[in-house]
Design an enzyme around this catalytic site. Structure first.
Site, PDB file in Angstrom:
ATOM      1  N   THR A  45      25.662  36.920  11.096  1.00 32.60           N
ATOM      2  CA  THR A  45      26.322  35.660  11.453  1.00 32.60           C
ATOM      3  C   THR A  45      27.173  35.940  12.688  1.00 32.60           C
ATOM      4  OG1 THR A  45      26.452  34.983   9.143  1.00 32.60           O
ATOM      5  CG2 THR A  45      27.909  33.854  10.691  1.00 32.60           C
ATOM      6  N   LYS A 105      24.310  27.476  10.493  1.00 35.37           N
ATOM      7  CA  LYS A 105      25.153  28.273   9.590  1.00 35.37           C
ATOM      8  C   LYS A 105      26.628  27.875   9.721  1.00 35.37           C
ATOM      9  CE  LYS A 105      26.663  31.991   7.301  1.00 35.37           C
ATOM     10  NZ  LYS A 105      26.412  32.314   5.918  1.00 35.37           N
ATOM     11  N   LYS A 137      36.076  34.016   9.067  1.00 35.84           N
ATOM     12  CA  LYS A 137      35.216  34.403  10.196  1.00 35.84           C
ATOM     13  C   LYS A 137      34.332  33.213  10.615  1.00 35.84           C
ATOM     14  CE  LYS A 137      31.101  37.022  11.325  1.00 35.84           C
ATOM     15  NZ  LYS A 137      30.009  37.891  10.917  1.00 35.84           N
TER      16      LYS A 137
END
Ligand code: NAD
Length: 295
Positions: A96, A171, A246
């Protein structure tokens, strides 16, 4: 069966690589931490001494790394994947990372004649172990067609979201919804407590009405209504507050770069920062309800 290099054998990467081995592929692993490749070797894999050795001669290279800078280093660095891979190899970055880095590295790959995809996942360590991950994939149709059979050995749902960077975009948009909705559900339970409304009653009503969402019905942040949610095991992660932070930060960097207005995303990011800074970064992200109770 394909010759696959796998770089980044951490909590996610190791079980993903093991699933590729189980499917009969020849897997060569590399990680900067020496312990991880030896676990792959125990499962029948090969180990590489340096990054380039996990790329040289491989049909496919999969990476599962912490952040964008690691991805740049591994692909673009001296002796890295681009320097050593054979023509026609396919690269799948499952980390990611920020959309900008994903697009830049895939752009460099295509200049050098390689096929490359961004393919971040959801499903966590359990999904990686069980081979049930969801892959959100960005890149060309040609790259997707070659990677799909490999991804199917590590995941259950594989969605080609669009061109390079579309996987990362999907995402962070999804996880921005998740971060915001977990705070919304948590605030509702905190308010219900103050108003003397029983948590089970709120759940029974909201889970069947317009407040229904995944944070309520699958990952309920109070113990009781959903026995499998982390709230029932003192918020042991699951998906840590640090990882949620994050992803929310990535969403806010992307929103800034794209000129999108995401005020709730910005607030969710600030709240998760405070929750993580309170010493709870390693707890499940649904534990933010305890921070909200106390703030
Ligand atoms: P992790 O820290 O357990 O694993 C990352 C691995 O990469 C480590 O073993 C580290 O030593 C290795 N590494 C770092 N730099 C390297 C380099 N230059 N060359 C080779 N190896 C290197 O992290 P993780 O939990 O496995 O997560 C990996 C990625 O997956 C992250 O981008 C994370 O955001 C994403 N992700 C994680 C989860 C989860 O639940 N853990 C869920 C979805 C997505």
């Amino acid at each position: 069966m394909a010759k696959i290099g796998f770089i980044g054998l951490g909590n996610m990467g190791l079980p993903m690589a093991q699933n590729l081995l189980k499917a009969g592929h020849e897997v060569t692993g590399f990680d900067v931490s020496p312990a991880a490749p030896s676990k792959l070797a125990e499962a029948g894999g090969k180990t590489a001494k340096e990054i380039g050795d996990a790329a040289a001669g491989m049909d496919v290279v999969v990476t599962m790394l912490p952040a964008g800078q690691h991805v740049r280093d591994v692909y673009l660095g001296n002796g890295g994947v681009f320097a050593r891979a054979k023509p026609g190899a396919v690269f799948i970055d499952c980390s990611t990372i920020d959309v900008e880095t994903a697009r830049a590295v895939i752009g460099e790959a295509s200049k050098k004649g390689f096929l490359m995809l961004d393919a971040p996942v959801s499903g966590g360590v359990g999904g990686a172990q069980g081979g049930t991950l969801t892959f959100m994939v960005g890149g060309s149709d040609a790259a997707f067609a070659k990677a799909q059979p490999i991804l199917e050995k590590m995941g259950k749902t594989i969605v080609h979201a669009g061109a390079a960077g579309a996987g990362q975009a999907a995402k962070i948009c999804n996880n921005m919804i998740l971060g915001i909705s977990m705070i919304a559900v948590s605030e509702a339970f905190v308010l219900a407590e103050k108003l003397g409304l029983d948590k089970q009653k709120l759940f029974d009503i909201s889970s069947k009405s317009s407040g229904q969402c995944w944070s309520m019905t699958t990952y309920c942040p109070v113990p009781g209504p959903v026995p499998t949610s982390p709230a029932n095991r003192d918020y042991a992660a699951g998906f840590t507050a640090a990882m949620m932070l994050k992803d929310l930060k990535l969403s806010q960097e992307a929103a800034k770069a794209a000129g999108a207005s995401t005020p709730l995303g910005a607030n969710a990011s600030a709240l998760y920062q405070k929750y993580a800074d309170s010493g709870e970064a390693g707890k499940d992200f649904s534990g933010i309800i305890n921070y909200l109770r106390g703030s």
